[in-house]
Scaffold this active site. Structure first.
Site, PDB file in Angstrom:
ATOM      1  N   GLN A 132      45.287  40.544  51.382  1.00  0.00           N
ATOM      2  CA  GLN A 132      45.317  40.073  49.992  1.00  0.00           C
ATOM      3  C   GLN A 132      46.092  41.052  49.125  1.00  0.00           C
ATOM      4  O   GLN A 132      45.655  42.191  48.942  1.00  0.00           O
ATOM      5  CB  GLN A 132      43.882  39.914  49.477  1.00  0.00           C
ATOM      6  CG  GLN A 132      43.762  39.496  48.029  1.00  0.00           C
ATOM      7  CD  GLN A 132      42.342  39.683  47.508  1.00  0.00           C
ATOM      8  OE1 GLN A 132      41.618  40.547  47.986  1.00  0.00           O
ATOM      9  NE2 GLN A 132      41.949  38.886  46.541  1.00  0.00           N
ATOM     10  N   SER A 151      43.025  45.746  52.086  1.00  0.00           N
ATOM     11  CA  SER A 151      42.367  45.822  53.392  1.00  0.00           C
ATOM     12  C   SER A 151      43.201  45.091  54.442  1.00  0.00           C
ATOM     13  O   SER A 151      43.760  44.019  54.176  1.00  0.00           O
ATOM     14  CB  SER A 151      40.983  45.182  53.326  1.00  0.00           C
ATOM     15  OG  SER A 151      40.173  45.829  52.381  1.00  0.00           O
ATOM     16  N   SER A 211      45.429  43.381  43.695  1.00  0.00           N
ATOM     17  CA  SER A 211      45.263  44.540  42.818  1.00  0.00           C
ATOM     18  C   SER A 211      46.513  45.423  42.808  1.00  0.00           C
ATOM     19  O   SER A 211      47.241  45.517  43.800  1.00  0.00           O
ATOM     20  CB  SER A 211      44.072  45.379  43.269  1.00  0.00           C
ATOM     21  OG  SER A 211      42.867  44.668  43.107  1.00  0.00           O
ATOM     22  N   GLU A 216      31.455  46.192  36.622  1.00  0.00           N
ATOM     23  CA  GLU A 216      31.571  45.949  35.182  1.00  0.00           C
ATOM     24  C   GLU A 216      32.178  44.582  34.889  1.00  0.00           C
ATOM     25  O   GLU A 216      31.725  43.837  34.005  1.00  0.00           O
ATOM     26  CB  GLU A 216      32.421  47.058  34.543  1.00  0.00           C
ATOM     27  CG  GLU A 216      31.768  48.437  34.555  1.00  0.00           C
ATOM     28  CD  GLU A 216      31.784  49.098  35.912  1.00  0.00           C
ATOM     29  OE1 GLU A 216      31.034  50.070  36.099  1.00  0.00           O
ATOM     30  OE2 GLU A 216      32.546  48.648  36.794  1.00  0.00           O
ATOM     31  N   GLU A 244      35.916  34.902  47.619  1.00  0.00           N
ATOM     32  CA  GLU A 244      35.785  36.285  48.065  1.00  0.00           C
ATOM     33  C   GLU A 244      34.400  36.826  47.736  1.00  0.00           C
ATOM     34  O   GLU A 244      33.758  37.488  48.563  1.00  0.00           O
ATOM     35  CB  GLU A 244      36.853  37.158  47.408  1.00  0.00           C
ATOM     36  CG  GLU A 244      36.740  38.624  47.775  1.00  0.00           C
ATOM     37  CD  GLU A 244      37.766  39.497  47.056  1.00  0.00           C
ATOM     38  OE1 GLU A 244      38.081  40.583  47.571  1.00  0.00           O
ATOM     39  OE2 GLU A 244      38.243  39.090  45.973  1.00  0.00           O
TER      40      GLU A 244
END
Length: 393
Positions: free
Chosen positions: A112, A147, A115, A363, A230
């Site tokens: 993936q 990952s 990010s 968060e 996910e």
């Protein structure tokens, strides 16, 4: 509609023509997919039969009893839990037929590319650019915390295709070939001493428009399907009683009476109950998925997963005392999968720290639960109507 008896009979007929003892593993898995017994709720021709998702357990029980090989789901968890539902929902028929079968059999591993160093919690602020050139998109940028990138053939990728609109509107979703020129994977060493994560650099990577999922500029909506799945995959995995982190510490408690104290006993009881509640809640969440796509409730399960893992692994280290800090191996490794329960207590304690980051930070998930599950007022956002190019970075 296929019922349990019909599906059980179909599975037994399949086993009669493909005996696990004499059929090669990959041949068996390919044939199982073609027979619609891979994920029964998928459409016919795509590994399924259009049956209720709940009937997958009927197939799995018959195959397990017969000693049939599985597809090593932990190794290909990103593909199974995140990629497949996204391709099923947004992929073209050609894309579905190309990608789903080797994904499920494990012939092709997925990762993936979401990010970035400057866009993790605020993923929509991503800066990786994709510029159209004829039939291709040329991609430049950097991704991080990826990952399995060192094992993957394919990646799901979101990139900015229009910097002149607000950040959520200018994103497009692609499938990236990890073997293409310009894709560079570098290991990221973690606190455990391993490097299961990577950073990925994309330099003039050409992606055909035929590998785009969804419409141009609609990548954020497509990505929500991936992210919701996910969180369910991470926090809602099926576990037996005392499965996961609570298992090793419970085993240590029973086998090592010399380590017990009243305070630790009370804490273990509390965490055992919470782990069981979380396990049963995850089961209920999976039952809800039968009716449709996962929603924001998956964020709550992922929150509980992270908190429990960290508290349980901390208790285990405290229970074991000095020996709980020992590690069998500190050399850098490139593991194919994360193994929480098959390693020592020190590894579990360190690795669990990442649970509150991966799959969405705690968060961010708290905001999702507050706004989309509990219906609380949204947090003020001043950048929703501002073009991405005008945002400070």
């Amino acid at each position: 509609m296929t019922d349990a008896d019909e599906l059980r009979s179909r599975t037994r007929q399949f086993l009669a023509t493909h005996p696990p003892a004499t059929t090669g593993r990959l041949d068996f898995l390919r044939a199982r997919f073609d027979a619609g017994l891979a994920w029964v709720h998928f459409p016919q021709g795509l590994g399924g039969l259009g049956a209720p998702r709940s009937l997958q357990a009927v197939v799995d029980a018959e195959l397990e009893q017969a000693g049939a090989p599985d597809n090593d789901p932990r190794r290909i968890g990103i593909g199974l839990g995140m990629v497949a539902p996204t391709i099923l929902r947004y992929g073209t028929e050609e894309q579905q037929r190309r990608y789903l079968r080797p994904l499920w059999t494990g012939e092709e591993v997925w990762c993936q590319l979401f990010s970035e160093p400057g866009a993790g919690s605020d993923l929509a602020a991503l800066g990786t650019r994709a510029v159209r050139e004829g039939a291709d998109w040329v991609v430049n940028g950097q991704k991080v915390w990826t990952s399995s990138a060192h094992l993957a053939r394919w990646a799901i990728l979101i990139a900015r295709t229009d910097p002149d609109v607000p950040k959520h509107a200018g994103i497009t979703y692609f499938v990236c070939d990890m073997t293409d020129p310009g894709v560079e994977v570098r290991p990221l060493r973690q606190i455990t001493g391993e490097a299961e994560f990577n950073e990925v650099f994309l330099t003039d990577v050409r992606i055909p428009d035929s590998r785009r999922l969804g419409d141009v500029g609609d990548g954020w909506r497509v990505a929500q399907t991936t992210l919701n799945n996910e969180r369910v995959a991470i926090g809602g995995m099926r576990l037996p009683r005392e499965g996961g982190m609570i298992g090793p510490v419970s085993k240590t408690w029973r086998e090592r009476p010399d380590l017990r104290t009243h305070d630790l006993h009370q804490r273990l009881l509390k965490l055992w109950v919470e782990a069981e509640v979380s396990r049963l809640t995850a089961e209920r969440l999976r039952q809800q998925l039968v009716a449709g796509q996962p929603g924001p409730e998956g964020a709550g399960m992922k929150l509980a997963f992270a908190r429990l893992n960290q508290e349980i692994s901390g208790l285990e280290v405290e229970l074991r005392g000095a020996e709980g800090l020992l590690r069998d191996e500190w050399t850098m490794r490139r593991p194919e999968l994360v193994d929480f329960t098959g390693r020592d207590a020190g590894y579990r304690y360190l690795r669990a720290k990442g649970n509150s980051i991966e799959g969405g930070t705690t968060e961010v998930l708290l905001n999702i639960v507050a706004e989309r599950v509990l219906g609380l007022p949204a947090e003020p956002r001043t950048d929703k109507e501002v073009a991405w190019k005008d945002l400070s970075r």
